[in-house]
Design an enzyme around this catalytic site. Structure first.
Site, PDB file in Angstrom:
ATOM      1  N   ARG A 151      -8.249   4.261  -3.272  1.00 57.03           N
ATOM      2  CA  ARG A 151      -8.112   5.670  -3.630  1.00 57.03           C
ATOM      3  C   ARG A 151      -9.493   6.174  -4.022  1.00 57.03           C
ATOM      4  O   ARG A 151     -10.328   5.397  -4.507  1.00 57.03           O
ATOM      5  CB  ARG A 151      -7.137   5.849  -4.797  1.00 57.03           C
ATOM      6  CG  ARG A 151      -5.721   5.351  -4.529  1.00 57.03           C
ATOM      7  CD  ARG A 151      -4.867   5.431  -5.797  1.00 57.03           C
ATOM      8  NE  ARG A 151      -3.494   5.007  -5.542  1.00 57.03           N
ATOM      9  CZ  ARG A 151      -3.064   3.744  -5.617  1.00 57.03           C
ATOM     10  NH1 ARG A 151      -3.926   2.777  -5.930  1.00 57.03           N
ATOM     11  NH2 ARG A 151      -1.807   3.436  -5.373  1.00 57.03           N
ATOM     12  N   LYS A 176      -6.979   3.814 -17.425  1.00 58.39           N
ATOM     13  CA  LYS A 176      -7.862   3.429 -18.522  1.00 58.39           C
ATOM     14  C   LYS A 176      -7.416   2.092 -19.087  1.00 58.39           C
ATOM     15  O   LYS A 176      -6.411   1.978 -19.763  1.00 58.39           O
ATOM     16  CB  LYS A 176      -7.826   4.517 -19.601  1.00 58.39           C
ATOM     17  CG  LYS A 176      -8.977   4.448 -20.566  1.00 58.39           C
ATOM     18  CD  LYS A 176      -8.961   5.667 -21.451  1.00 58.39           C
ATOM     19  CE  LYS A 176     -10.147   5.646 -22.406  1.00 58.39           C
ATOM     20  NZ  LYS A 176     -10.155   6.825 -23.266  1.00 58.39           N
ATOM     21  N   HIS A 235      -8.427  10.839   1.194  1.00 52.18           N
ATOM     22  CA  HIS A 235      -7.063  10.311   1.282  1.00 52.18           C
ATOM     23  C   HIS A 235      -6.636  10.019   2.720  1.00 52.18           C
ATOM     24  O   HIS A 235      -5.866   9.083   2.957  1.00 52.18           O
ATOM     25  CB  HIS A 235      -6.077  11.282   0.626  1.00 52.18           C
ATOM     26  CG  HIS A 235      -4.815  10.602   0.175  1.00 52.18           C
ATOM     27  ND1 HIS A 235      -4.814   9.623  -0.799  1.00 52.18           N
ATOM     28  CD2 HIS A 235      -3.523  10.733   0.574  1.00 52.18           C
ATOM     29  CE1 HIS A 235      -3.574   9.192  -0.979  1.00 52.18           C
ATOM     30  NE2 HIS A 235      -2.775   9.846  -0.151  1.00 52.18           N
ATOM     31  N   ARG A 238      -7.692   6.643   3.533  1.00 56.58           N
ATOM     32  CA  ARG A 238      -6.778   5.629   2.978  1.00 56.58           C
ATOM     33  C   ARG A 238      -5.577   5.439   3.907  1.00 56.58           C
ATOM     34  O   ARG A 238      -5.137   4.306   4.148  1.00 56.58           O
ATOM     35  CB  ARG A 238      -6.334   6.073   1.583  1.00 56.58           C
ATOM     36  CG  ARG A 238      -5.372   5.132   0.877  1.00 56.58           C
ATOM     37  CD  ARG A 238      -5.241   5.563  -0.581  1.00 56.58           C
ATOM     38  NE  ARG A 238      -4.041   5.052  -1.221  1.00 56.58           N
ATOM     39  CZ  ARG A 238      -3.930   3.846  -1.756  1.00 56.58           C
ATOM     40  NH1 ARG A 238      -4.932   2.990  -1.695  1.00 56.58           N
ATOM     41  NH2 ARG A 238      -2.808   3.467  -2.350  1.00 56.58           N
ATOM     42  N   HIS A 261      -0.017  -0.496  -3.581  1.00 55.48           N
ATOM     43  CA  HIS A 261       1.285   0.173  -3.521  1.00 55.48           C
ATOM     44  C   HIS A 261       2.284  -0.552  -4.420  1.00 55.48           C
ATOM     45  O   HIS A 261       2.463  -1.759  -4.298  1.00 55.48           O
ATOM     46  CB  HIS A 261       1.830   0.175  -2.088  1.00 55.48           C
ATOM     47  CG  HIS A 261       1.054   1.056  -1.158  1.00 55.48           C
ATOM     48  ND1 HIS A 261       1.039   0.854   0.212  1.00 55.48           N
ATOM     49  CD2 HIS A 261       0.267   2.133  -1.380  1.00 55.48           C
ATOM     50  CE1 HIS A 261       0.273   1.775   0.771  1.00 55.48           C
ATOM     51  NE2 HIS A 261      -0.195   2.565  -0.174  1.00 55.48           N
ATOM     52  N   TYR A 270       3.668   3.200   7.207  1.00 55.97           N
ATOM     53  CA  TYR A 270       2.544   3.056   8.138  1.00 55.97           C
ATOM     54  C   TYR A 270       2.890   2.222   9.368  1.00 55.97           C
ATOM     55  O   TYR A 270       2.085   2.114  10.292  1.00 55.97           O
ATOM     56  CB  TYR A 270       1.340   2.457   7.404  1.00 55.97           C
ATOM     57  CG  TYR A 270       0.836   3.355   6.303  1.00 55.97           C
ATOM     58  CD1 TYR A 270       0.043   4.462   6.584  1.00 55.97           C
ATOM     59  CD2 TYR A 270       1.172   3.115   4.967  1.00 55.97           C
ATOM     60  CE1 TYR A 270      -0.403   5.301   5.578  1.00 55.97           C
ATOM     61  CE2 TYR A 270       0.730   3.952   3.960  1.00 55.97           C
ATOM     62  CZ  TYR A 270      -0.056   5.040   4.270  1.00 55.97           C
ATOM     63  OH  TYR A 270      -0.499   5.869   3.264  1.00 55.97           O
TER      64      TYR A 270
END
Length: 285
Positions: A151, A176, A235, A238, A261, A270
């Site tokens: 990403r 984080k 994106h 990706r 994922h 995909y």
């Protein structure tokens, strides 16, 4: 209200939300507060379920983007922000009731077409144009996105200590202090990053820095992408990675691991034909 929004932002940060999620949630809550003020002529001091249901109805039936109604996923995004704001107010003691329920979220119809809309030749042309422009940082970043499936937020958060060009590996961190995964790099990524490192400005722990900041901002990258293509974005690269990896022998589980994922159903998309291919087949019926 500005002080309250700042407190909400700090609350999200303490909840280990990513910077991108924090920005989105803050903007979405500000949108709700503006709607409340415009609708009721007063500031919102706490949340009421009746108001949330009115707002949901407003999002579904009134608010438009470029002449179209907001889709279910976007509406759910606004509601997710309100869930977080509800939790924040409860933590402050402003209220103790839950005003956004699971049943409020709209059902999202799954798109069974492959979301990838670009080909390998599109990607290679895009990379070559960047290379010939002399922007080694953007070239390295585009190569990393296209051939490792990160990403954009993950790529920009990569630190020098996360990267091993010798081992062809990078540790990718999400959120984080949150989850991390090991992503494998191919030779073209390694070569692109090595060339970028020769001209990279020192003094930052982040791989992709700039003269002004120790980590380049995603809005800067988005603008730079548009210089070379109106179709290719971080994106879409990706999406290209996931499709390309599956076509070249990666298993669904391997691609899911590389892309991070959580749900295999996302990866399985995909394996489906593209929208254009499905339209072509529809003409044969």
């Amino acid at each position: 209200m500005e002080d309250l929004i700042e407190e909400f932002s700090a609350f999200l940060s303490q909840s280990s939300k990513s910077q991108n999620t924090i920005k989105t949630y803050v903007l979405n809550v500000q949108q709700y507060l503006k709607w409340f003020r415009d609708t009721y002529g007063m500031d919102c001091k706490r949340l009421y379920r009746e108001n949330i249901l009115d707002y949901r109805n407003y999002l579904i039936n009134v608010k438009r983007f470029k002449g179209k109604h907001l889709n279910a996923k976007t509406v759910n995004g606004y509601l997710s922000a309100m869930v977080a704001y509800n939790q924040f107010l409860a933590g402050k003691g402003t209220q103790d009731d839950v005003v956004v329920e699971k049943s409020d979220f709209m059902k999202v119809e799954l798109d069974f077409a492959n979301p990838c809309i670009i080909s390998k030749s599109d990607v290679e042309k895009f990379r070559q144009e960047i290379l010939e422009s002399g922007d080694k940082r953007l070239y390295a970043l585009a190569t990393l996105l296209a051939y490792a499936g990160l990403r954009i937020s993950e790529a920009l958060n990569v630190k020098l200590t996360d990267l091993s060009l010798e081992a062809k590996e990078v540790v990718v961190r999400k959120g984080k202090g949150g989850k991390q995964r090991l992503v494998y790099l191919n030779s073209r990524i390694v070569a692109a990053i090595r060339e970028y490192m020769k001209v990279r400005k020192p003094g930052s722990e982040y791989l992709f820095n700039s003269r002004e900041t120790e980590r380049v901002d995603r809005t800067v990258i988005n603008k730079q992408f548009k210089r070379f293509s109106q179709v290719i974005t971080p994106h879409t690269l990706r999406h290209f990675y996931a499709t390309n990896a599956l076509e070249n022998g990666f298993s669904v589980h391997e691609v899911a691991n590389q892309c991070g994922h959580k749900d295999l159903k996302v990866t399985l998309l995909y394996t489906n034909p593209s929208r254009s291919e499905m339209k072509r087949k529809a003409e044969l019926l």
